[in-house]
Motif scaffolding. Structure first.
Motif, PDB file in Angstrom:
ATOM      1  N   ILE A 158      81.674  26.649  50.903  1.00 29.95           N
ATOM      2  CA  ILE A 158      82.574  26.492  49.758  1.00 29.95           C
ATOM      3  C   ILE A 158      83.085  27.856  49.296  1.00 29.95           C
ATOM      4  O   ILE A 158      84.285  28.030  49.045  1.00 29.95           O
ATOM      5  CB  ILE A 158      81.867  25.728  48.608  1.00 29.95           C
ATOM      6  CG1 ILE A 158      81.647  24.269  49.012  1.00 29.95           C
ATOM      7  CG2 ILE A 158      82.663  25.823  47.309  1.00 29.95           C
ATOM      8  CD1 ILE A 158      80.723  23.505  48.090  1.00 29.95           C
ATOM      9  N   VAL A 159      82.179  28.827  49.199  1.00 31.50           N
ATOM     10  CA  VAL A 159      82.589  30.189  48.819  1.00 31.50           C
ATOM     11  C   VAL A 159      83.580  30.730  49.844  1.00 31.50           C
ATOM     12  O   VAL A 159      84.603  31.330  49.480  1.00 31.50           O
ATOM     13  CB  VAL A 159      81.355  31.112  48.690  1.00 31.50           C
ATOM     14  CG1 VAL A 159      81.773  32.571  48.539  1.00 31.50           C
ATOM     15  CG2 VAL A 159      80.482  30.678  47.519  1.00 31.50           C
ATOM     16  N   PHE A 160      83.305  30.506  51.137  1.00 30.15           N
ATOM     17  CA  PHE A 160      84.198  30.972  52.202  1.00 30.15           C
ATOM     18  C   PHE A 160      85.593  30.361  52.057  1.00 30.15           C
ATOM     19  O   PHE A 160      86.598  31.067  52.140  1.00 30.15           O
ATOM     20  CB  PHE A 160      83.600  30.635  53.572  1.00 30.15           C
ATOM     21  CG  PHE A 160      84.482  31.004  54.724  1.00 30.15           C
ATOM     22  CD1 PHE A 160      84.539  32.308  55.179  1.00 30.15           C
ATOM     23  CD2 PHE A 160      85.270  30.046  55.359  1.00 30.15           C
ATOM     24  CE1 PHE A 160      85.363  32.657  56.240  1.00 30.15           C
ATOM     25  CE2 PHE A 160      86.093  30.382  56.419  1.00 30.15           C
ATOM     26  CZ  PHE A 160      86.127  31.694  56.862  1.00 30.15           C
ATOM     27  N   THR A 170      92.446  34.851  48.900  1.00 30.09           N
ATOM     28  CA  THR A 170      92.895  36.118  49.494  1.00 30.09           C
ATOM     29  C   THR A 170      94.095  35.970  50.407  1.00 30.09           C
ATOM     30  O   THR A 170      94.664  36.967  50.843  1.00 30.09           O
ATOM     31  CB  THR A 170      91.750  36.760  50.310  1.00 30.09           C
ATOM     32  OG1 THR A 170      91.400  35.873  51.388  1.00 30.09           O
ATOM     33  CG2 THR A 170      90.539  37.037  49.449  1.00 30.09           C
ATOM     34  N   GLY A 171      94.479  34.751  50.733  1.00 27.75           N
ATOM     35  CA  GLY A 171      95.597  34.550  51.651  1.00 27.75           C
ATOM     36  C   GLY A 171      95.207  34.635  53.116  1.00 27.75           C
ATOM     37  O   GLY A 171      96.054  34.522  54.003  1.00 27.75           O
ATOM     38  N   HIS A 172      93.907  34.800  53.387  1.00 24.92           N
ATOM     39  CA  HIS A 172      93.452  34.903  54.782  1.00 24.92           C
ATOM     40  C   HIS A 172      93.436  33.560  55.498  1.00 24.92           C
ATOM     41  O   HIS A 172      93.145  33.496  56.685  1.00 24.92           O
ATOM     42  CB  HIS A 172      92.070  35.561  54.852  1.00 24.92           C
ATOM     43  CG  HIS A 172      92.119  37.038  54.688  1.00 24.92           C
ATOM     44  ND1 HIS A 172      92.445  37.891  55.699  1.00 24.92           N
ATOM     45  CD2 HIS A 172      91.913  37.815  53.603  1.00 24.92           C
ATOM     46  CE1 HIS A 172      92.422  39.133  55.267  1.00 24.92           C
ATOM     47  NE2 HIS A 172      92.108  39.119  53.990  1.00 24.92           N
ATOM     48  N   TRP A 173      93.758  32.474  54.780  1.00 24.31           N
ATOM     49  CA  TRP A 173      93.819  31.171  55.427  1.00 24.31           C
ATOM     50  C   TRP A 173      94.830  31.195  56.570  1.00 24.31           C
ATOM     51  O   TRP A 173      94.677  30.483  57.554  1.00 24.31           O
ATOM     52  CB  TRP A 173      94.183  30.080  54.414  1.00 24.31           C
ATOM     53  CG  TRP A 173      95.558  30.230  53.823  1.00 24.31           C
ATOM     54  CD1 TRP A 173      95.892  30.925  52.702  1.00 24.31           C
ATOM     55  CD2 TRP A 173      96.773  29.713  54.355  1.00 24.31           C
ATOM     56  NE1 TRP A 173      97.246  30.872  52.495  1.00 24.31           N
ATOM     57  CE2 TRP A 173      97.813  30.124  53.496  1.00 24.31           C
ATOM     58  CE3 TRP A 173      97.089  28.936  55.468  1.00 24.31           C
ATOM     59  CZ2 TRP A 173      99.139  29.796  53.717  1.00 24.31           C
ATOM     60  CZ3 TRP A 173      98.414  28.599  55.683  1.00 24.31           C
ATOM     61  CH2 TRP A 173      99.429  29.021  54.813  1.00 24.31           C
ATOM     62  N   MET A 174      95.859  32.062  56.471  1.00 24.78           N
ATOM     63  CA  MET A 174      96.883  32.123  57.520  1.00 24.78           C
ATOM     64  C   MET A 174      96.326  32.640  58.838  1.00 24.78           C
ATOM     65  O   MET A 174      96.944  32.455  59.881  1.00 24.78           O
ATOM     66  CB  MET A 174      98.050  33.000  57.057  1.00 24.78           C
ATOM     67  CG  MET A 174      98.840  32.368  55.922  1.00 24.78           C
ATOM     68  SD  MET A 174     100.277  33.321  55.424  1.00 24.78           S
ATOM     69  CE  MET A 174      99.519  34.736  54.664  1.00 24.78           C
ATOM     70  N   ARG A 175      95.146  33.277  58.789  1.00 23.67           N
ATOM     71  CA  ARG A 175      94.528  33.769  60.024  1.00 23.67           C
ATOM     72  C   ARG A 175      93.933  32.639  60.853  1.00 23.67           C
ATOM     73  O   ARG A 175      93.761  32.797  62.061  1.00 23.67           O
ATOM     74  CB  ARG A 175      93.440  34.800  59.701  1.00 23.67           C
ATOM     75  CG  ARG A 175      93.977  36.126  59.217  1.00 23.67           C
ATOM     76  CD  ARG A 175      92.862  37.060  58.794  1.00 23.67           C
ATOM     77  NE  ARG A 175      91.911  37.363  59.826  1.00 23.67           N
ATOM     78  CZ  ARG A 175      91.991  38.376  60.667  1.00 23.67           C
ATOM     79  NH1 ARG A 175      93.032  39.173  60.625  1.00 23.67           N
ATOM     80  NH2 ARG A 175      91.055  38.596  61.561  1.00 23.67           N
TER      81      ARG A 175
END
Length: 198
Positions: free
Chosen positions: A17-19, A26-31
């Protein structure tokens, strides 16, 4: 052992959940979320390249290739939720009073989901470890454990920092594995309820 399994599961879910929160904040979902259909032919191309043992040269610190992107997406957004949903159904958290829900989602179905998902995780981890070792152990451990990398894909942090942090984590895991004995776990588990032996 069941208490220990459930405790580790809860910690794993909280960590997940924290991840997920950090991933989207942070917008890192696009990775790790595909944003184009090109990801599928590109993943096939990367897979063929892996099979030839001519490793892709992308710097994972900067950019995942399409196969990595799909793999991490599958782990985070497909396998992990399936593991949670099926594990919850088989756990003691599922109330016997939920008769209608139990009819709609029987425990044998949850077991049929949970076992292949577990095997998927095992296979993913084995492949992941082999590729971490085979594509540059020091560089990859520095990226994962020491947050060291460079925006220039030709420049890598090839020092031993990540390796020693990794080694320390292995020592902690080994110590935890040794400590995870019923004689040590039972007194802690008794703080949360009745402990029985089978």
């Amino acid at each position: 052992t069941l208490w220990f399994h459930l405790t580790l599961d809860i910690l794993w879910v909280v960590n997940g959940i924290v991840f997920i929160i950090l991933l989207f904040v942070t917008g890192h979902w696009m990775r790790i979320v595909p944003t184009s259909w090109d990801v599928f032919p590109n993943a096939l191309s990367a897979g063929l390249q892996y099979l030839t043992l001519d490793w892709p040269t992308e710097n994972g610190w900067v950019h995942y290739n399409a196969l990595q992107l799909l793999s991490y997406f599958a782990v985070v957004f497909i396998a992990a939720p399936l593991a949670i949903i099926s594990g919850f159904r088989m756990s003691s958290f599922w109330s016997k009073n939920w008769t209608k829900a139990s009819q709609l989602y029987p425990a044998p179905l949850a077991r049929k989901i949970h076992t292949p998902v577990m095997l998927f995780f095992v296979i993913f981890i084995v492949i992941h470890v082999v590729l971490v070792i085979g594509t540059g152990l020091l560089r990859n451990l520095n990226t994962m454990y020491a947050s060291q990398g460079d925006v220039d894909p030709t420049v890598y942090a090839d020092n031993w920092t990540g390796f020693f942090i990794f080694l320390g984590s292995l020592v902690v895991i080994a110590a935890a594995w040794i400590a995870a004995r019923p004689s040590l776990l039972a007194p802690v588990a008794r703080l949360f309820g009745k402990v029985t032996a089978r």
